[in-house]
Structure formats: C-alpha cells, structure tokens
Design an enzyme around this catalytic site. Sequence first.
Site, PDB file in Angstrom:
ATOM      1  N   LYS A 166       0.829  -1.208   0.000  1.00 16.15           N
ATOM      2  CA  LYS A 166       0.000   0.000   0.000  1.00 16.15           C
ATOM      3  C   LYS A 166       0.865   1.261   0.000  1.00 16.15           C
ATOM      4  CE  LYS A 166      -4.040  -2.109   0.296  1.00 16.15           C
ATOM      5  NZ  LYS A 166      -3.707  -3.533   0.366  1.00 16.15           N
TER       6      LYS A 166
HETATM    7  C1  PLP Z   1      -4.273  -4.643  -0.004  1.00 20.08           C
HETATM    8  C2  PLP Z   1      -3.446  -5.850  -0.012  1.00 20.08           C
HETATM    9  C3  PLP Z   1      -3.577  -6.826  -1.011  1.00 20.08           C
HETATM   10  C4  PLP Z   1      -4.645  -6.787  -2.057  1.00 20.08           C
HETATM   11  O1  PLP Z   1      -4.564  -5.778  -2.986  1.00 20.08           O
HETATM   12  P1  PLP Z   1      -5.849  -5.426  -3.866  1.00 20.08           P
HETATM   13  O2  PLP Z   1      -5.418  -4.296  -4.677  1.00 20.08           O
HETATM   14  O3  PLP Z   1      -6.942  -5.077  -2.885  1.00 20.08           O
HETATM   15  O4  PLP Z   1      -6.202  -6.643  -4.639  1.00 20.08           O
HETATM   16  C5  PLP Z   1      -2.714  -7.898  -0.998  1.00 20.08           C
HETATM   17  N1  PLP Z   1      -1.801  -8.051  -0.024  1.00 20.08           N
HETATM   18  C6  PLP Z   1      -1.645  -7.145   0.950  1.00 20.08           C
HETATM   19  C7  PLP Z   1      -0.622  -7.394   1.996  1.00 20.08           C
HETATM   20  C8  PLP Z   1      -2.451  -6.012   0.993  1.00 20.08           C
HETATM   21  O5  PLP Z   1      -2.300  -5.126   1.983  1.00 20.08           O
END
Ligand code: PLP
Length: 485
Positions: free
Chosen positions: A116
């Site tokens: 993120k």
């Molecule tokens: C948010 C997140 C995901 C998923 O990503 P999306 O864009 O929602 O598919 C996968 N792994 C981690 C650790 C995340 O924080």
Amino acid sequence: MLKYVSNKGGGSSVDFETAILNGFASDGGLYVPEKLPKITKEQLVKWKGLSYTKLAFEVLSLFIDRSIVSDTELKEIINEAYGSFEKEEIIPLHLLKSRKDTYVMELFYGPTISFKDIGLAFLVNLVNFFLKRKNERLSLIVATTGDTGPATAYFTAGKSNLDAWVLYPKGMITEEQERQMTTLPHANIHPVGVYNCPDGGDDLDLVIGNLYKNKTFKEKLKLSSVNSINWGRVMMQTVHYFYGYFNVVNSIEEQVNISVPSGGFGNLCAGALAREMGLPIKTLVVANNENACLHRIFSEGVFSKKAIIETPSSAIDILIPVNFWRYLYFKLGQDATKIKKYWNTFKETGIAHFSEEDYKIFKKGFSSNSATAKETVSLIKDIYENEKYLLDPHGAVALLAADSLNNKFGNEKMICLATAHPAKFPAVLKKALNTQKLPKVAKHHSIETAKKRCQKLHTCNHSHLEEALINAMETNWQLTNKKVL
Ligand SMILES: *Cc1c(COP(=O)(O)O)cnc(C)c1O
C-alpha cells in the site's frame, strides 16, 4: 488533454486533478481515462534499465497532463514519495532457489512495510500538492483490511492540508497493523476501531458510501478517499509491473507471468491495464485465499458475495473486488452501459452472472486459484526450511497460485508479488514455523518502535458508526479550520 470519465457513464468528463481529488465519480462509478495510452516497442526498449523513480516518471507522464502537473513538479512529488523507502531499488526482486525462473517481487520496503505504501506514498503527496495550490483542506476517509490504514496515516501525518479518518474492523487485523496506525502523535490522524463488522472492511465501505451520499456533509467537510477506488492508486501501481518485467527479462521479446495476491483487485487491475497498454505479460494469476470471490469470477463467470472467512492472509479477506469493474470497462470496449447493468445487478441482488461472450473476453490471459489456510502456512514453512527465505502469508498465497499453474505455462519467467513484510504477521509465522521465538528476518524495526508508543484511537460500534463519525468529523473540522485558516 487526457480527460477522465466514470466507468458507469454518468456525469461529465473531468481533468486529472478533479478525478484525483473527487475519488469517486459523481454517479458513484470509478474514474477511468477516456483512452488508455499505448506503448510502443521502441518505448519499451528505451525504458528497460531505468530506475524505479525514472520509470514512474515516464509511465505517469502518459496519464497526467503537463498543464496540471509540470515535469519538475512531477519529479519532485515522485522523489519525495519514494525517498522514505528502505531499499535503493525501491522494489527488489528475489530469485527463489526451489522453483524454475520464479522471482518474488518485494513490495514491502516502504515505511509501513506493505505494498500500500507504493500507491499511497505518491497519491497522498499528490493530493496535498493540489490542495496547497488551491489553498484548501480536505478530509480523507478510508476503510482498511490492515494495510491501507497504516500507509494512509503515515503519509498524511503532519501534512498541512489534510486530515485522515482511518476505519478498521476491530479484532480483524493484526495487533502490529493496528499499532502502526494508532501510535502516530500527529493531530491530523484519526484512527477509528469499529466493533461488530461481520463483513470486515466491506461493512465500513458501506458507511463511507452513506457519508458520500450525504451531500451537505460531504461538501462541508470536503470528503475524499484514497482507497483503491481512487484512480491515482491504480495508475501508480501499473509502474511495478513495468519495473518487474524489465528487471527479469533479457529482451523485450520475452513474455512473463505474474501472480498477485488479490482482494479488491486494485493491484491486478493495474497489471491488466499495463498489459492492455502493451507490456508483454502472458498470464496474470489471480491469487485468492478461501474468500475466493475473484476466483469465482474468473473460473465460473459469476460475481457473487459470500460470508467472510478469516484467514492467515487477512489483508485479502475482501468480499467485493470493486476494481474489477474498472478492468471490465476496458475489456468490454468501454461500454459503460454494460458495466452499469452488471454492477447494479450485483448491488441489488448480491450476484451477477456474466454472459458467455463477455466472460470469454475478460477471462483471456488470466488464471486463478484459491489457497487454503493450511496450504499457506505449510508453504511458508517449506520455503523457510528449504531456502531460508521468509514469505508473508500474502506472498505465500501468490506462490501457491503460481505453483497451481505449474504444468500449464512454458518457458516464461514467473514473478510473484509479495505484498507485505512478514513482521506484520507474527502469529501466523509462529504457527507456520512452529516456534515461539521467531527468527530475525521476521522482525522489523518500525514494528518494534510502535510497540513502545501509546495508542491514540477512537472506537465505536458498527451500528452507530455513521452518526458517531459525523459528530467527530464536524467537531474536528471546526477546530482545525479555526486554527489553520
Ligand atoms: C491490499 C493488499 C492486497 C490486495 O490488494 P488489492 O489491490 O486489494 O487486490 C494484498 N496483499 C496485501 C498485503 C495487501 O495489503
């Protein structure tokens, strides 16, 4: 000028700045560029070998009009955003020993150690840049399954023109993740732990949706969101697909396969758009856990919602992959009427069946898998014992999905996205490695630091969340505007 429109077809087209600051389009749809830029082979050859930040500049330049953000400004925003990352490469690649040509792309060297950070480092800086220029304030509101919250809080902390309200389902994220977002001392960060969310983060999104519909409140508080509904996140996330590709291939004649642990489909939507733009990706692998809503979409052609199951890969315990609609828009010839019909059918009935024809089109170039909790912990153990490499549960889900394809793909290289640092999930690791004393690679200094700080948070029951938020946000808005403006 490249304009942005809603993938549901409503409202008028807007410029890049408006799309970013609004978050949602006015008809509740998702902003998409009017036209997806195409990349030529000559460009690919030129881009191979660029550093992450230089590559980001090239890719983003395709989406951002120069009259809105100048060359120099864009470079500054990118450099500031990724200056806080721990590794010089920003996202290093690790070659696994136990698999053929399989790389782990480590997307967790940002300040809050999940992927993120990649999208939010840029987006929050960009939003603050726009606001400063307009001399305005804005209240960001996001729901989190554990990683969006810490990243939003970190990058918003101390920013002059922003407040961040970060909602999370109490008890459904790890203590480490909770401490990351509740131990910042800054007055403009407001974490809210919400009790009784049977559907986890999706329940919180519903409340945010209601606040958005409350026009007077939304206008007064200048609500916006940096969730992955925001185009800026998806746009920024296309960059790591390019970066990973260039760093594993010998020439741009090669194709690669990429496996992605997925929940909301924001990350994969970015990968799919990168491929549409001309990046030579052969197969995109949808890596789900037992909450297999994307797996159902790609293996059965059905968009449906089931009760949430808590899994070791909790950041992808998501029921509604909203960014799928953005991807589908481009696959179905930018037919907004069709998107609106499918999307509304799902909203009204909880299930949407895609036509045979549409299913065939969007499924092409995808494969999918749903990994069990047991498989996830046992793979973490195997990889650690065999090659002393520690995967977090989400990286493990990605590798399981890649393994599930084993015999079906040929000589292309495989890149598995590892989306979080293992230090965020000590309880799962203790179980996987069958020990109370975790190895050093399972620790991270930022998590240790957060343990030594007091938490500062609001809590609330889900049944009263909307009212409680309206009160708290209005009070805060009056106080800060008195001080600042
Ligand atoms: C948010 C997140 C995901 C998923 O990503 P999306 O864009 O929602 O598919 C996968 N792994 C981690 C650790 C995340 O924080």
